[in-house]
Design a protein around this motif. Structure first.
Motif, PDB file in Angstrom:
ATOM      1  N   GLN A 291      38.010  27.398  49.412  1.00  0.00           N
ATOM      2  CA  GLN A 291      37.608  28.002  48.140  1.00  0.00           C
ATOM      3  C   GLN A 291      37.679  26.997  46.994  1.00  0.00           C
ATOM      4  O   GLN A 291      38.195  27.280  45.917  1.00  0.00           O
ATOM      5  N   GLN A 292      37.194  25.784  47.284  1.00  0.00           N
ATOM      6  CA  GLN A 292      37.163  24.693  46.300  1.00  0.00           C
ATOM      7  C   GLN A 292      38.558  24.356  45.767  1.00  0.00           C
ATOM      8  O   GLN A 292      38.725  23.974  44.612  1.00  0.00           O
ATOM      9  N   GLY A 293      39.557  24.525  46.627  1.00  0.00           N
ATOM     10  CA  GLY A 293      40.923  24.189  46.257  1.00  0.00           C
ATOM     11  C   GLY A 293      41.604  25.209  45.363  1.00  0.00           C
ATOM     12  O   GLY A 293      42.684  24.942  44.836  1.00  0.00           O
ATOM     13  N   ARG A 294      40.988  26.373  45.209  1.00  0.00           N
ATOM     14  CA  ARG A 294      41.596  27.412  44.358  1.00  0.00           C
ATOM     15  C   ARG A 294      42.775  28.051  45.090  1.00  0.00           C
ATOM     16  O   ARG A 294      42.710  28.347  46.279  1.00  0.00           O
ATOM     17  N   SER A 295      43.825  28.302  44.364  1.00  0.00           N
ATOM     18  CA  SER A 295      45.019  28.945  44.913  1.00  0.00           C
ATOM     19  C   SER A 295      44.735  30.394  45.271  1.00  0.00           C
ATOM     20  O   SER A 295      43.726  30.970  44.880  1.00  0.00           O
ATOM     21  N   TYR A 296      45.650  30.973  46.024  1.00  0.00           N
ATOM     22  CA  TYR A 296      45.629  32.405  46.274  1.00  0.00           C
ATOM     23  C   TYR A 296      47.013  32.950  45.951  1.00  0.00           C
ATOM     24  O   TYR A 296      47.969  32.191  45.795  1.00  0.00           O
ATOM     25  N   ALA A 297      47.109  34.248  45.821  1.00  0.00           N
ATOM     26  CA  ALA A 297      48.377  34.868  45.432  1.00  0.00           C
ATOM     27  C   ALA A 297      48.829  35.864  46.480  1.00  0.00           C
ATOM     28  O   ALA A 297      48.019  36.477  47.183  1.00  0.00           O
ATOM     29  N   LEU A 298      50.116  36.033  46.549  1.00  0.00           N
ATOM     30  CA  LEU A 298      50.755  37.015  47.417  1.00  0.00           C
ATOM     31  C   LEU A 298      51.729  37.802  46.551  1.00  0.00           C
ATOM     32  O   LEU A 298      52.532  37.217  45.822  1.00  0.00           O
ATOM     33  N   ILE A 299      51.629  39.114  46.615  1.00  0.00           N
ATOM     34  CA  ILE A 299      52.566  39.981  45.891  1.00  0.00           C
ATOM     35  C   ILE A 299      53.471  40.646  46.917  1.00  0.00           C
ATOM     36  O   ILE A 299      53.008  41.168  47.933  1.00  0.00           O
ATOM     37  N   GLU A 300      54.745  40.624  46.644  1.00  0.00           N
ATOM     38  CA  GLU A 300      55.759  41.165  47.544  1.00  0.00           C
ATOM     39  C   GLU A 300      56.823  41.925  46.764  1.00  0.00           C
ATOM     40  O   GLU A 300      56.939  41.786  45.549  1.00  0.00           O
ATOM     41  N   ASN A 301      57.625  42.679  47.485  1.00  0.00           N
ATOM     42  CA  ASN A 301      58.835  43.312  46.962  1.00  0.00           C
ATOM     43  C   ASN A 301      58.593  44.071  45.668  1.00  0.00           C
ATOM     44  O   ASN A 301      59.247  43.845  44.656  1.00  0.00           O
ATOM     45  N   VAL A 302      57.651  44.991  45.739  1.00  0.00           N
ATOM     46  CA  VAL A 302      57.337  45.855  44.596  1.00  0.00           C
ATOM     47  C   VAL A 302      58.200  47.100  44.716  1.00  0.00           C
ATOM     48  O   VAL A 302      58.194  47.766  45.743  1.00  0.00           O
ATOM     49  N   VAL A 303      58.924  47.398  43.658  1.00  0.00           N
ATOM     50  CA  VAL A 303      59.762  48.603  43.692  1.00  0.00           C
ATOM     51  C   VAL A 303      59.950  49.145  42.275  1.00  0.00           C
ATOM     52  O   VAL A 303      60.038  48.384  41.322  1.00  0.00           O
ATOM     53  N   THR A 304      59.958  50.454  42.194  1.00  0.00           N
ATOM     54  CA  THR A 304      60.273  51.161  40.959  1.00  0.00           C
ATOM     55  C   THR A 304      61.493  52.032  41.227  1.00  0.00           C
ATOM     56  O   THR A 304      61.586  52.690  42.269  1.00  0.00           O
TER      57      THR A 304
ATOM     58  N   MET B 273      48.976  40.720  38.627  1.00  0.00           N
ATOM     59  CA  MET B 273      47.564  40.466  38.916  1.00  0.00           C
ATOM     60  C   MET B 273      46.921  39.631  37.811  1.00  0.00           C
ATOM     61  O   MET B 273      46.188  38.675  38.094  1.00  0.00           O
ATOM     62  N   GLU B 274      47.211  39.952  36.562  1.00  0.00           N
ATOM     63  CA  GLU B 274      46.669  39.174  35.443  1.00  0.00           C
ATOM     64  C   GLU B 274      47.128  37.721  35.518  1.00  0.00           C
ATOM     65  O   GLU B 274      46.352  36.797  35.260  1.00  0.00           O
ATOM     66  N   ALA B 275      48.393  37.502  35.885  1.00  0.00           N
ATOM     67  CA  ALA B 275      48.915  36.136  36.001  1.00  0.00           C
ATOM     68  C   ALA B 275      48.217  35.383  37.129  1.00  0.00           C
ATOM     69  O   ALA B 275      47.909  34.190  36.991  1.00  0.00           O
ATOM     70  N   ALA B 276      47.950  36.063  38.232  1.00  0.00           N
ATOM     71  CA  ALA B 276      47.255  35.420  39.357  1.00  0.00           C
ATOM     72  C   ALA B 276      45.837  35.026  38.960  1.00  0.00           C
ATOM     73  O   ALA B 276      45.395  33.905  39.232  1.00  0.00           O
ATOM     74  N   TRP B 277      45.118  35.936  38.318  1.00  0.00           N
ATOM     75  CA  TRP B 277      43.749  35.616  37.890  1.00  0.00           C
ATOM     76  C   TRP B 277      43.769  34.499  36.853  1.00  0.00           C
ATOM     77  O   TRP B 277      42.930  33.594  36.893  1.00  0.00           O
TER      78      TRP B 277
ATOM     79  N   ALA C  24      45.810  32.113  36.663  1.00  0.00           N
ATOM     80  CA  ALA C  24      46.127  30.864  37.355  1.00  0.00           C
ATOM     81  C   ALA C  24      44.953  30.364  38.195  1.00  0.00           C
ATOM     82  O   ALA C  24      45.058  29.323  38.843  1.00  0.00           O
ATOM     83  N   GLY C  25      43.852  31.102  38.195  1.00  0.00           N
ATOM     84  CA  GLY C  25      42.673  30.684  38.936  1.00  0.00           C
ATOM     85  C   GLY C  25      42.661  31.071  40.392  1.00  0.00           C
ATOM     86  O   GLY C  25      41.860  30.547  41.173  1.00  0.00           O
ATOM     87  N   CYS C  26      43.534  31.971  40.798  1.00  0.00           N
ATOM     88  CA  CYS C  26      43.548  32.408  42.194  1.00  0.00           C
ATOM     89  C   CYS C  26      42.221  33.084  42.549  1.00  0.00           C
ATOM     90  O   CYS C  26      41.644  33.787  41.726  1.00  0.00           O
ATOM     91  N   TYR C  27      41.779  32.871  43.776  1.00  0.00           N
ATOM     92  CA  TYR C  27      40.531  33.500  44.189  1.00  0.00           C
ATOM     93  C   TYR C  27      40.768  34.834  44.878  1.00  0.00           C
ATOM     94  O   TYR C  27      39.837  35.631  45.025  1.00  0.00           O
ATOM     95  N   LYS C  28      41.999  35.116  45.295  1.00  0.00           N
ATOM     96  CA  LYS C  28      42.315  36.417  45.879  1.00  0.00           C
ATOM     97  C   LYS C  28      43.800  36.687  45.714  1.00  0.00           C
ATOM     98  O   LYS C  28      44.606  35.779  45.502  1.00  0.00           O
ATOM     99  N   ILE C  29      44.126  37.968  45.794  1.00  0.00           N
ATOM    100  CA  ILE C  29      45.518  38.418  45.772  1.00  0.00           C
ATOM    101  C   ILE C  29      45.723  39.248  47.026  1.00  0.00           C
ATOM    102  O   ILE C  29      44.942  40.156  47.318  1.00  0.00           O
ATOM    103  N   MET C  30      46.772  38.936  47.756  1.00  0.00           N
ATOM    104  CA  MET C  30      47.071  39.654  48.987  1.00  0.00           C
ATOM    105  C   MET C  30      48.401  40.381  48.849  1.00  0.00           C
ATOM    106  O   MET C  30      49.281  39.958  48.102  1.00  0.00           O
TER     107      MET C  30
END
Length: 155
Positions: free
Chosen positions: A67-80, A98-102, A104-110
Motif C-alpha cells: 500500500q505504498q508503504g502506508r501503515s495500518y492500525a490495529l485496535i485492541e482491548n476496548v472496554v467500557t 479511528m481519527e488518529a489512525a486516519w 497517521a495515514g493508515c490505509y486500514k484499521i483492523m
C-alpha cells in the motif's frame, strides 16, 4: 465527557477498568501498562466522566511495505465500565482511535471481536465489517470466556 491519551500515571485506573474486560484472567501490572503506553506506535485512549476513567481503546499503528508503504492500525482491548455502557463512551474512544489512525495515514484499521455477544453490533455501527478478508488467530494463552458482562466491544 472528555477523551485523551493515557499515560503511565493513569495505570491504576486503567487496570481497574481492564478487569471489566478480562473477568477472572490475570492482568499485567503497572510496569506493563507503562511499557505499553510508552511503546512507539501505541496509544491508549481513555474517556472520562467527571474525572473518572470509564472507557479505553488501544491503538497500534504498524509500519507496512505494501500500500505504498502506508501503515495500518490495529485496535485492541476496548472496554467500557459496566455502569457506563450505552452512553457513548465506547464510541468516543473508538472514534478518537479511528481519527488518529486516519490522521497517521493508515490505509486500514483492523480489530478482532468475539463471535458472540453485543460487541459485533457495536463495531458494525462504527463502520467495521467483513470484507474480502478472513481473520484468524493462533494463541499461546487461553481465550477469554465469552461473558456479556465483561466487555463492550472487547476486541
Amino acid at each position: 465527557m472528555s477523551v485523551r491519551l493515557l499515560s503511565a500515571s493513569d495505570g491504576t485506573d486503567a487496570l481497574a477498568l481492564y478487569a471489566h474486560l478480562v473477568g477472572d484472567q490475570q492482568l499485567g501490572d503497572l510496569t506493563d501498562f507503562a511499557g505499553m503506553v510508552d511503546h512507539p506506535g501505541t496509544q491508549v485512549r481513555g474517556a472520562f466522566e467527571n474525572g473518572a476513567l470509564v472507557a479505553v481503546a488501544t491503538l497500534h499503528i504498524l509500519p507496512n511495505i505494501t500500500q505504498q508503504g502506508r501503515s495500518y492500525a490495529l485496535i485492541e482491548n476496548v472496554v467500557t465500565h459496566r455502569d457506563h455502557r450505552g452512553q457513548g463512551f465506547g464510541r468516543a474512544v473508538m472514534n478518537s482511535a479511528m481519527e488518529a489512525a486516519w490522521a497517521a495515514g493508515c490505509y486500514k484499521i483492523m480489530l478482532l471481536s468475539g463471535k458472540k455477544g453485543q460487541a459485533r453490533g457495536f463495531y458494525e455501527a462504527l463502520g467495521f465489517g467483513a470484507d474480502e478478508k478472513w481473520g484468524m488467530t493462533i494463541r499461546r494463552a487461553p481465550t477469554r470466556q465469552s461473558n456479556s458482562d465483561t466487555s463492550q466491544g472487547g476486541a
